[in-house]
Design a protein around this motif. Structure first.
Motif, PDB file in Angstrom:
ATOM      1  N   GLY A 144      51.310  47.102 122.427  1.00 43.77           N
ATOM      2  CA  GLY A 144      51.243  48.633 121.984  1.00 43.77           C
ATOM      3  C   GLY A 144      49.821  48.933 122.232  1.00 43.77           C
ATOM      4  O   GLY A 144      49.297  48.468 123.416  1.00 43.77           O
ATOM      5  N   SER A 145      48.789  49.403 121.244  1.00 49.27           N
ATOM      6  CA  SER A 145      47.464  49.479 121.601  1.00 49.27           C
ATOM      7  C   SER A 145      46.470  48.416 121.325  1.00 49.27           C
ATOM      8  O   SER A 145      45.406  48.330 121.573  1.00 49.27           O
ATOM      9  N   GLY A 146      47.189  47.177 120.989  1.00 48.47           N
ATOM     10  CA  GLY A 146      46.603  45.981 120.595  1.00 48.47           C
ATOM     11  C   GLY A 146      46.605  44.767 121.580  1.00 48.47           C
ATOM     12  O   GLY A 146      47.275  45.090 122.816  1.00 48.47           O
ATOM     13  N   THR A 147      46.334  43.696 121.193  1.00 50.71           N
ATOM     14  CA  THR A 147      46.389  42.301 122.013  1.00 50.71           C
ATOM     15  C   THR A 147      46.580  41.218 121.389  1.00 50.71           C
ATOM     16  O   THR A 147      46.286  41.005 119.997  1.00 50.71           O
ATOM     17  N   VAL A 148      47.600  40.465 121.939  1.00 48.32           N
ATOM     18  CA  VAL A 148      47.780  39.235 121.446  1.00 48.32           C
ATOM     19  C   VAL A 148      47.216  38.043 122.375  1.00 48.32           C
ATOM     20  O   VAL A 148      47.404  38.183 123.501  1.00 48.32           O
ATOM     21  N   VAL A 149      46.570  36.965 121.734  1.00 49.23           N
ATOM     22  CA  VAL A 149      46.220  35.879 122.301  1.00 49.23           C
ATOM     23  C   VAL A 149      46.726  34.639 121.675  1.00 49.23           C
ATOM     24  O   VAL A 149      46.725  34.448 120.369  1.00 49.23           O
ATOM     25  N   ALA A 150      47.443  33.791 122.394  1.00 54.35           N
ATOM     26  CA  ALA A 150      48.300  32.698 121.951  1.00 54.35           C
ATOM     27  C   ALA A 150      48.050  31.575 122.591  1.00 54.35           C
ATOM     28  O   ALA A 150      48.100  31.520 124.024  1.00 54.35           O
ATOM     29  N   SER A 151      47.649  30.607 121.889  1.00 55.45           N
ATOM     30  CA  SER A 151      47.353  29.243 122.512  1.00 55.45           C
ATOM     31  C   SER A 151      48.166  27.874 122.005  1.00 55.45           C
ATOM     32  O   SER A 151      48.335  27.917 120.694  1.00 55.45           O
ATOM     33  N   GLY A 152      48.698  27.119 122.662  1.00 60.71           N
ATOM     34  CA  GLY A 152      49.518  25.990 122.255  1.00 60.71           C
ATOM     35  C   GLY A 152      48.409  24.770 122.488  1.00 60.71           C
ATOM     36  O   GLY A 152      48.953  23.715 121.745  1.00 60.71           O
ATOM     37  N   GLN A 153      47.359  24.826 122.690  1.00 61.07           N
ATOM     38  CA  GLN A 153      46.309  23.720 122.805  1.00 61.07           C
ATOM     39  C   GLN A 153      45.796  23.483 121.237  1.00 61.07           C
ATOM     40  O   GLN A 153      46.005  24.310 120.382  1.00 61.07           O
ATOM     41  N   ALA A 154      45.509  22.286 121.293  1.00 61.09           N
ATOM     42  CA  ALA A 154      44.879  21.816 120.167  1.00 61.09           C
ATOM     43  C   ALA A 154      43.626  22.031 119.767  1.00 61.09           C
ATOM     44  O   ALA A 154      42.454  21.316 119.773  1.00 61.09           O
ATOM     45  N   LEU A 155      43.235  23.253 119.509  1.00 63.01           N
ATOM     46  CA  LEU A 155      41.985  23.863 119.486  1.00 63.01           C
ATOM     47  C   LEU A 155      40.962  23.142 118.644  1.00 63.01           C
ATOM     48  O   LEU A 155      39.940  22.724 119.012  1.00 63.01           O
ATOM     49  N   GLU A 156      41.515  23.437 117.474  1.00 64.39           N
ATOM     50  CA  GLU A 156      40.379  22.834 116.211  1.00 64.39           C
ATOM     51  C   GLU A 156      40.185  21.131 116.487  1.00 64.39           C
ATOM     52  O   GLU A 156      39.143  20.887 116.417  1.00 64.39           O
ATOM     53  N   TYR A 157      41.114  20.534 116.514  1.00 67.51           N
ATOM     54  CA  TYR A 157      41.059  19.187 116.922  1.00 67.51           C
ATOM     55  C   TYR A 157      40.187  18.826 118.115  1.00 67.51           C
ATOM     56  O   TYR A 157      39.399  18.090 118.045  1.00 67.51           O
TER      57      TYR A 157
END
Length: 172
Positions: A144-157
């Motif tokens: 729509g007018s928004g955005t999705v950023v999706a990550s499968g990485q172990a970001l916080e770790y």
């Protein structure tokens, strides 16, 4: 967020049904949640999708199956993007010019580098990184007018232990 002077609220998942998401520009769902978190989050899909479609930004760290052993695959992201468990110890940067991977080598390793990949990726998505089987696991797409950023990485770790996935978190 604190280190960058960014104001934020935190909320338990039980409060989501009564939360006015339209008071916020962005929602961050941190990785390594419990299944008891992912299940009620999935039940609020329509609420979250309406907010994103109206201009909200969802940053979803689809890194379940960590210390809390949560099943992130219970959540279907906007646009019917699925999350599938897969431990990859090496990821590949697909779009080196994307700011999310600034300073990230390709390939990059971690213990693990990622715990999931993303399926049913929309055609309009920018595929930024992939697992060792070349399945996308870091994407950015309009909804729509928004955005999705999706990550499968172990970001916080990765951030805590100095892995390249931690650089992606800092770039986010």
């Amino acid at each position: 967020l604190n280190g960058n002077g960014i104001a934020f609220d935190t909320s338990p998942i039980a409060a989501l049904p009564s939360t006015d998401l339209f008071a916020y520009a962005m929602m961050i769902v941190a990785g390594d949640q419990s299944t008891a978190f992912y299940t009620p989050l999935a039940a609020r899909r329509q609420q979250i999708e309406a907010w994103i479609a109206a201009g909200g930004v969802l940053e979803f760290h689809a890194d379940g199956w960590g210390f809390l052993n949560g099943d992130a695959s219970r959540v279907t992201l906007p646009g019917n993007v699925s999350i599938a468990q897969y431990y990859s110890y090496s990821n590949l940067v697909l779009d080196a010019s994307h700011p999310l991977v600034a300073g990230v080598p390709s390939p990059f390793a971690g213990n693990p580098a990622s715990t999931s990949w993303l399926g049913n990726v929309p055609a309009a998505a920018v595929q930024v990184a992939a697992d060792d089987l070349l399945r996308p696991n870091l994407i950015v797409y309009p909804f729509g007018s928004g955005t999705v950023v999706a990550s499968g990485q172990a970001l916080e770790y990765g951030f805590v232990y100095g892995h390249p996935a931690g650089r992606i978190l800092a770039n986010l």
